[in-house]
Design a protein around this motif. Sequence first.
Motif, short mmCIF file in Angstrom:
data_model
loop_
_atom_site.label_atom_id
_atom_site.label_comp_id
_atom_site.label_asym_id
_atom_site.label_seq_id
_atom_site.Cartn_x
_atom_site.Cartn_y
_atom_site.Cartn_z
N TYR A 671 47.78 31.74 32.44
CA TYR A 671 47.38 31.35 33.89
C TYR A 671 45.88 31.99 33.88
CZ TYR A 671 52.35 30.73 34.67
OH TYR A 671 53.62 30.48 34.48
N ASP A 672 45.05 31.30 34.82
CA ASP A 672 44.00 31.98 35.53
C ASP A 672 44.47 32.95 36.41
OD1 ASP A 672 42.31 30.26 34.18
OD2 ASP A 672 42.02 28.90 36.23
N LEU A 673 44.00 34.26 36.69
CA LEU A 673 44.45 35.28 37.43
C LEU A 673 43.71 35.48 38.72
CD1 LEU A 673 45.07 38.11 34.75
CD2 LEU A 673 46.73 36.29 35.67
N HIS A 674 44.32 35.34 39.78
CA HIS A 674 43.48 35.83 41.06
C HIS A 674 44.07 37.05 41.71
CE1 HIS A 674 44.50 31.35 40.08
NE2 HIS A 674 43.23 31.12 40.86
N ASP A 675 42.94 37.68 42.35
CA ASP A 675 43.14 38.78 43.16
C ASP A 675 43.85 40.09 42.34
OD1 ASP A 675 42.83 40.42 45.34
OD2 ASP A 675 44.89 39.93 46.20
N LEU A 676 43.18 40.15 41.13
CA LEU A 676 43.65 41.15 40.29
C LEU A 676 43.06 42.50 40.64
CD1 LEU A 676 44.74 42.10 37.63
CD2 LEU A 676 42.72 41.50 36.58
N ARG A 677 44.08 43.56 40.97
CA ARG A 677 43.93 44.85 41.32
C ARG A 677 44.41 45.77 40.61
NH1 ARG A 677 42.33 44.76 47.05
NH2 ARG A 677 42.29 42.80 47.78
N LEU A 678 43.70 46.86 40.81
CA LEU A 678 44.32 48.24 40.03
C LEU A 678 45.09 49.18 40.97
CD1 LEU A 678 44.72 50.01 37.63
CD2 LEU A 678 42.13 50.80 38.26
N THR A 679 46.40 49.75 40.59
CA THR A 679 46.85 50.79 41.17
C THR A 679 47.10 51.84 40.19
OG1 THR A 679 49.02 49.83 41.14
CG2 THR A 679 48.01 49.49 43.20
N ILE A 680 47.24 53.14 40.50
CA ILE A 680 47.55 54.04 39.87
C ILE A 680 48.94 54.69 40.18
CG2 ILE A 680 47.16 56.40 38.47
CD1 ILE A 680 44.31 55.57 38.60
N GLU A 681 50.08 54.42 39.57
CA GLU A 681 51.48 54.92 40.28
C GLU A 681 51.91 56.09 39.72
OE1 GLU A 681 54.35 51.93 40.20
OE2 GLU A 681 53.15 50.10 41.01
N GLY A 682 52.36 56.94 40.66
CA GLY A 682 52.80 58.53 40.05
C GLY A 682 51.69 59.29 40.34
N ALA A 683 50.34 59.05 41.08
CA ALA A 683 49.34 59.77 41.17
C ALA A 683 49.03 59.90 42.76
CB ALA A 683 48.17 59.31 40.36
N GLU A 684 49.74 59.93 43.43
CA GLU A 684 49.78 60.03 44.86
C GLU A 684 48.82 61.29 45.62
OE1 GLU A 684 52.48 58.93 43.58
OE2 GLU A 684 52.86 56.80 43.75
N SER A 693 38.83 43.82 43.65
CA SER A 693 39.51 42.86 43.65
C SER A 693 38.69 41.82 42.76
CB SER A 693 40.18 42.20 44.72
OG SER A 693 40.80 40.99 44.60
N TYR A 694 39.45 41.12 41.56
CA TYR A 694 38.62 40.14 40.87
C TYR A 694 39.60 38.86 40.51
CZ TYR A 694 35.60 44.16 39.98
OH TYR A 694 34.74 45.08 40.13
N ASP A 695 38.96 37.76 40.29
CA ASP A 695 39.62 36.80 39.46
C ASP A 695 39.36 36.66 38.05
OD1 ASP A 695 40.88 35.94 42.02
OD2 ASP A 695 39.16 34.49 42.43
N LEU A 696 40.07 36.14 37.44
CA LEU A 696 39.75 36.04 35.84
C LEU A 696 40.47 34.99 35.25
CD1 LEU A 696 38.62 38.31 33.71
CD2 LEU A 696 41.06 39.11 33.33
N LYS A 697 39.52 34.15 34.94
CA LYS A 697 39.98 32.82 34.07
C LYS A 697 40.84 33.17 32.84
CE LYS A 697 36.71 29.67 36.37
NZ LYS A 697 37.60 29.24 37.19
N LYS A 698 41.74 31.99 32.46
CA LYS A 698 42.35 32.18 31.14
C LYS A 698 41.42 32.32 30.02
CE LYS A 698 45.23 29.43 28.49
NZ LYS A 698 46.44 27.99 28.30
N GLY A 699 41.64 33.18 29.14
CA GLY A 699 40.74 33.57 28.09
C GLY A 699 39.32 34.46 28.36
#
Length: 777
Positions: A671-684, A693-699
Amino acid sequence: MKTKALIIGIAILLIIGISKGMVVNITDYYGNVTSLVYDYDNTSSYASWSYKDASIKNPNVFLRICNVSEDFYNVFIDLRYATESGNLSESVLSLLPLVNLTNLSSSCSLIDIDISSFKALYPAYPFFFILNSSGNKSVIAKYKLSESFNGSYKIGIEVDNVDKITYVTVVEIYDDKGNSINASYPKLYVTISKNNTPVAEGKTQPKTPIAFNYTFIGEEEIYVNGILSLKVKMFNPCGIINESGYYVFNNSAWNVNNTCIIVENVSNTFVNFANQTIDGDYNISGSLQENVCGIIIKNSENVTLYDMRVQNFKKGLCVENSRGIKIYGTHASENIKSIYLKNSSVEINNVILNAEKEEIYTINNSYIEVRNVKLPEATRISLKGFEIAIRDVPTPPPDREGYKNIKQFANISKVGENAWVYKITFHYNYPLPNNVTHIVYISKIDGKYINGTWVNLTYEDFQANKQDFVDETGKVTHGYAWIEKNFTNFSIFVPYGLKITSPEPVPQPEPRPKPTPSKVAGRKEKAIPPRLNLTLHTYEITIQQGETKEIGFNLTNEGKADVLNAVVVALVRKGWETASVHFDVVRAGETKISKLYIKVYENEIPGTYYIPVKAMLKENNVTVDVEILKVKVIPRQRVAKIDILEILPYLSLPESSKIPISVLVENTGDYDLHDLRLTIEGAEKCIEKIEGSYDLKKGEKKSLTFIIYTKHAGEKCSGVYVFRAKEGVVGMYPVIIKIRPKSMMEAIKLFPIIYIIWTLFTLFMIYRRLKKREQEK
């Protein structure tokens, strides 16, 4: 004793110090180049079962050395097995001659050598060494002979794409007549060479894999004791193989909409899938079209497919008008037909089959030999057959009275008029299912399955022949049972056994850790054992190859004391990815709610796996509680995923700051990816928030920058990078974060702002004073 060797001819200079025109031969006493062979037929008391000389059959052999351009006084000479660089070697001589080679530019020297039958065991292009006569016998020069002890090697290759290791095994050794050499000594010097340059070398013995931290890139050559034994051809599916050779796949092919691999008009060809997968798009107008095969072999002979992995096609593997085809591992899954034969002979070994219709279908004079092939669920069978079809039995018939099945059922049916099947065999492990003690019969069951019910059932019993195996402790571990009979009428075949009355053993949980009492105010205080209760939000998940999924869980402290430094971890299979969840403290009575993440290896074999999930104490690595997660891996359909190419596993960040971090990722999903974000869980405790936030095309491959807002100093967190898009969780990676006080340089960055404010404030105060003076005047 000396080796019975081959024609040894003109040598190739490897180290400067000897004339390029130098010639080294093995000759007889009269200086004639002699043909030395393996002494395999000599059954007299002089037999060595190796290459040798000085026997009744073979006269002494000599080294003839010509055209030496420099003086070598009092040197030792040697004949050795060696790697291509000559850096690893060992002598085949019983004694090293001490000789004087002086200005042999126009003459030759004939030197008697004694080839040892205890050392010269294998075919080779040996090296000629000149050694210093001093105590250390250092190498002055080395020189590879152009021909050698007659014979050849058969090589096997295993590729570990997870750890990036290549395993090379010398599977068979042959003398000059093609007879097997059965000696087993660590005298095999293996070299992987690329562009005539050794890239990996080592020493091994027959049938023992040697590991190299090297992965093939194409056109490598593998030498054993100097003999070129294999040329590697890299193959990037999809495509056509129409030249004989040894092929290694360097990639998987995903969502293919037509036939992917065509092997045609070749012989003596080996295709190694090397953990790579051929995957169809499972579309009625694509890979499910009537004449589409994932792999097709036609008009060929003596072709071997190794580690075959094909899924989601109308037919997984098709073989047409071919003979001597062999398949060794691994699986054909979720195809309509797994293996389809037409006018061909095929041998199938240790393959997992899981088809929608038939597992194996053979027509038009096709012969099949099946060895330990696994059908869906638990059935593992061997047989020989002609024009037959084999499939599983999704709804088994009821057991015959007085006996119990072992959860193995095979439906073998007739395809051609002359169909037959011989020696139907079932393989099993102990303990047997359904409390069965041992196999008694293999029954042939006839009947009809109508509207969810079996009717008109008849049972024909055949006494089972059995072979069981025990381990070193004497415990029976596995075995097989078979019918020594040729069948020309077909039905369902089921092994039955006697049932015991005692219940099946119940697995016992791991014991909780035993606490150590501590002393308080001169007395012993009773230790309180940690009581952590782990509960998964789900105990069964279905996941595609290469997919990432989250598993929620609760961790409850049911004890009376706080528990420090707890961790929840999934013990996943090799090639899978996961990240532990850490808790600094779980208060008495507190419940922590969190998530685990699991990513399945993209070339995992489809099937059901049981993954232990443990709650542990980090301090002494003790398991406090454990749950079992059932993971059903299915062939890849469409997956949202990224590969994380570059990321920091450890972050040391200044407090109360806004810090950019960059990661390099590639969209390897469907798939093309939409609204790709990063979280760091367990690091509150360490991280306030993350922006970006980014969009990332397939490949697409891209460097992404995210802004991390840190909290106060003194905190350390073990967390998980989690990448989420609108399409779901697409990747994760463990991380450790430390929040530290700002350094002076980091604080100096604020100085211009403070300076401006101070300057404005000073100007304002000067202005006020001047204004006040004017008013006083």
